[in-house]
Design an enzyme around this catalytic site. Structure first.
Site, PDB file in Angstrom:
ATOM      1  N   SER A   1       0.842  -1.189  -0.057  1.00 12.89           N
ATOM      2  CA  SER A   1      -0.058  -0.019  -0.127  1.00 12.89           C
ATOM      3  C   SER A   1       0.843   1.250  -0.032  1.00 12.89           C
ATOM      4  O   SER A   1       2.101   1.192   0.402  1.00 12.89           O
ATOM      5  CB  SER A   1      -1.039  -0.184   1.059  1.00 12.89           C
ATOM      6  OG  SER A   1      -0.299   0.789   2.250  1.00 12.89           O
ATOM      7  N   VAL A   2       0.039   2.188  -0.406  1.00 16.28           N
ATOM      8  CA  VAL A   2       0.622   3.650  -0.385  1.00 16.28           C
ATOM      9  C   VAL A   2       1.271   4.068   1.040  1.00 16.28           C
ATOM     10  O   VAL A   2       2.125   4.855   1.437  1.00 16.28           O
ATOM     11  CB  VAL A   2      -0.139   4.591  -0.736  1.00 16.28           C
ATOM     12  CG1 VAL A   2      -1.315   5.032   0.193  1.00 16.28           C
ATOM     13  CG2 VAL A   2       0.415   6.032  -1.143  1.00 16.28           C
ATOM     14  N   LYS A   3       0.870   3.426   1.845  1.00 18.13           N
ATOM     15  CA  LYS A   3       1.063   3.873   3.489  1.00 18.13           C
ATOM     16  C   LYS A   3       2.405   3.311   3.893  1.00 18.13           C
ATOM     17  O   LYS A   3       3.002   3.869   5.128  1.00 18.13           O
ATOM     18  CB  LYS A   3       0.145   3.293   4.385  1.00 18.13           C
ATOM     19  CG  LYS A   3      -1.413   3.752   4.397  1.00 18.13           C
ATOM     20  CD  LYS A   3      -1.488   5.061   4.806  1.00 18.13           C
ATOM     21  CE  LYS A   3      -3.006   5.572   4.628  1.00 18.13           C
ATOM     22  NZ  LYS A   3      -3.103   6.787   5.183  1.00 18.13           N
ATOM     23  N   ASP A   4       3.259   2.726   3.152  1.00 16.69           N
ATOM     24  CA  ASP A   4       4.505   2.377   3.409  1.00 16.69           C
ATOM     25  C   ASP A   4       5.321   3.678   3.377  1.00 16.69           C
ATOM     26  O   ASP A   4       6.367   3.813   4.259  1.00 16.69           O
ATOM     27  CB  ASP A   4       4.998   1.597   2.329  1.00 16.69           C
ATOM     28  CG  ASP A   4       4.743  -0.032   2.481  1.00 16.69           C
ATOM     29  OD1 ASP A   4       3.918  -0.302   3.323  1.00 16.69           O
ATOM     30  OD2 ASP A   4       4.998  -0.994   1.629  1.00 16.69           O
TER      31      ASP A   4
ATOM     32  N   ALA B   1       4.630   5.659   6.682  1.00 18.45           N
ATOM     33  CA  ALA B   1       5.252   4.895   7.785  1.00 18.45           C
ATOM     34  C   ALA B   1       6.929   5.041   7.871  1.00 18.45           C
ATOM     35  O   ALA B   1       7.199   5.444   8.846  1.00 18.45           O
ATOM     36  CB  ALA B   1       4.940   3.304   7.571  1.00 18.45           C
TER      37      ALA B   1
END
Length: 474
Positions: free
Chosen positions: A47-50, A53
């Site tokens: 996901s883009v959330k890497d 994070a």
């Protein structure tokens, strides 16, 4: 890259970002603008959330907020937690993730596979409730001396996209992008990437947010929606509705509301026609881009962020039985459906507030003469006009019976309706088979019928007996 003669990354963290653009070749109109998806599902965590994070952890290390070997705590729908789990594994941190119970079971399994401690808490509670995701995460961080990542208010979240995602898109399109589309969750992706694209284009690029139609970002009533990892749900008992500081509203030119059905069907089209197995928030964003593209020409170029992989949602958006139960699929090959059993439904009742009086409830019913006798009861949502989400329905009121009781003097207009509301009913989807629906009723005689996750009417157990199997006298 590694320092020896092998072409490789030094760690999995080096593989975050640098995702490609993929042109939508089949579902985009051939004579319209070029539409590309930014393939964020190709990040290591899916996901883009890497990106956020890694950015948040590195920023916390620089500031000293996160000491070596420390504890990271975060409240998330799942994707940010997975990104943090990857970073934590590589850099030697412990991780506790707080998930709402709406999150898919695949996300919980992935987090535990990475070694994270997972705490599941109710999602449909007011922000001030001690059980709310943000409250639980903050308490656990304080009690255990952990660093709270706080993606909703952490400036390192949008900064990740201003320094990586936006520049990548500008370079990949050679500056030809005219429209940027992204869903709004924490707001980090659209705010950071959108700010960069506006700046380098001199304000030429238009930034479009994609949002579930009941989310408050796009002006909805805040009621529940099915799509995960996007939008802003507002519990009716929340005292103060605060929006994330990661969301910079001044960057966004327009927010396009998209219904759950359109999001889910677009998601499934992307898998079956484009070979892209994505989450439903990607379906929301692509649906908004397709609407946008209908009014543009071949000189325009749209880039859409598709945030995550569909592998985290196989038990939901790609499961026909799950979709049928919520009323998103209306046909069932080879079997008679609930729709065929119950026939045409009356106009869907908008729902009654559990705090309503008998007189006010009957007045509402009088304004909707086409609705059936059984009305769903739930929280008060001023401004809501459509049928209520089944997630919020707590009981049922028979308005025909209530009118008879009122006429007989057994119910007074000032009485609260609470004394006349029956308990929760089971729910069946309009496209479920009669047999499956009848089994779901169990000992109940009546069930709500769902269309797109919302109460569209009710059905009696006798109506669900397959044609030709009803016994005489029933």
């Amino acid at each position: 890259m590694a320092s020896d003669d092998v072409e490789a990354f030094d760690s999995v963290l080096d593989a975050i970002g640098g995702t490609p653009l993929i042109r939508l070749a089949r579902i985009a109109p051939p004579a319209g603008p070029r539409i590309y998806v930014k393939a964020e599902f190709l990040n290591p965590g899916g996901s883009v959330k890497d990106r956020a994070a890694l950015s948040m952890v590195l920023d916390a290390e620089r500031s000293g907020a996160l000491p070596p070997g420390g504890l990271i705590v975060e409240g998330t729908s799942g994707n940010t937690g997975i990104g943090l789990a990857i970073v934590a594994a590589q850099r030697g941190y412990r991780l506790t993730v707080v998930l709402p119970d709406k999150s898919s079971r695949e996300k919980t399994a992935i987090l535990r596979a990475y070694g994270a401690d997972v705490v599941v808490t109710p999602g449909a509670v007011p922000r001030e409730d001690p059980a709310h995701v943000s409250q639980v995460a903050r308490r656990l961080a304080e009690e255990n001396g952990g660093w709270l990542a706080d993606q909703y208010d952490n400036p390192a979240n949008p900064a990740a996209h201003e320094t990586t995602t936006g520049p990548e898109i500008w370079r990949q399109t050679r500056g030809r992008i005219t429209h940027f589309v992204a869903g709004i969750g924490t707001g980090g992706t659209i705010s950071g990437a959108g700010a960069h694209l506006k700046r380098v284009s001199g304000g030429r690029v238009r930034v479009i947010g994609a949002d579930p139609e009941t989310s408050v970002y796009s002006g909805g009533d805040g009621s529940p929606y099915v799509v995960e990892s996007i939008g802003h749900y507002l519990h009716p008992d929340t005292v103060e509705d605060t929006w994330p500081r990661s969301y910079h509203r001044d960057v966004v030119d327009h927010v396009e509301p998209v219904g759950d059905r359109e999001s889910l069907l677009t998601t499934r089209r992307l898998a079956r026609e484009e070979g892209l197995l994505l989450g439903a928030s990607a379906g929301t964003a692509v649906a908004a881009a397709l609407r946008l593209g209908a009014g543009l020409g071949p000189a325009d170029l749209i880039v859409v962020v598709v945030p995550d992989s569909g592998r985290s949602y196989l038990s939901k958006y790609y499961d026909d039985d799950w979709l049928r139960h919520l009323g998103f699929l209306t046909e069932h090959a080879g079997e008679q459906t609930v729709a065929e059993a119950a026939g045409p439904f009356p106009a869907a009742a908008p729902g009654l507030a559990a705090t309503a009086s008998v007189g006010s409830a009957l007045a509402v019913a009088d304004r909707h003469p086409g609705a059936g006798p059984l009305w769903p009861v739930g929280p008060d949502r001023p401004g809501a006009t459509g049928p209520p989400s089944v997630a919020e329905v707590t009981g049922a009121l028979d308005v025909t019976e209530l009118r008879l009781l009122t006429a007989a003097g057994m119910a007074r207009p000032a009485d609260p309706i609470a004394g006349y509301v029956t308990g929760p009913l089971p729910a069946v989807g309009i496209g479920e088979s009669r047999r499956a629906a009848a089994d779901r009723l169990g000992a109940h005689e009546t069930a709500w019928v769902l269309v797109d996750g919302r109460v569209a009417g009710s059905v009696h157990k006798g109506q669900l007996e397959p044609a030709g199997e009803r016994t005489a006298g029933t």
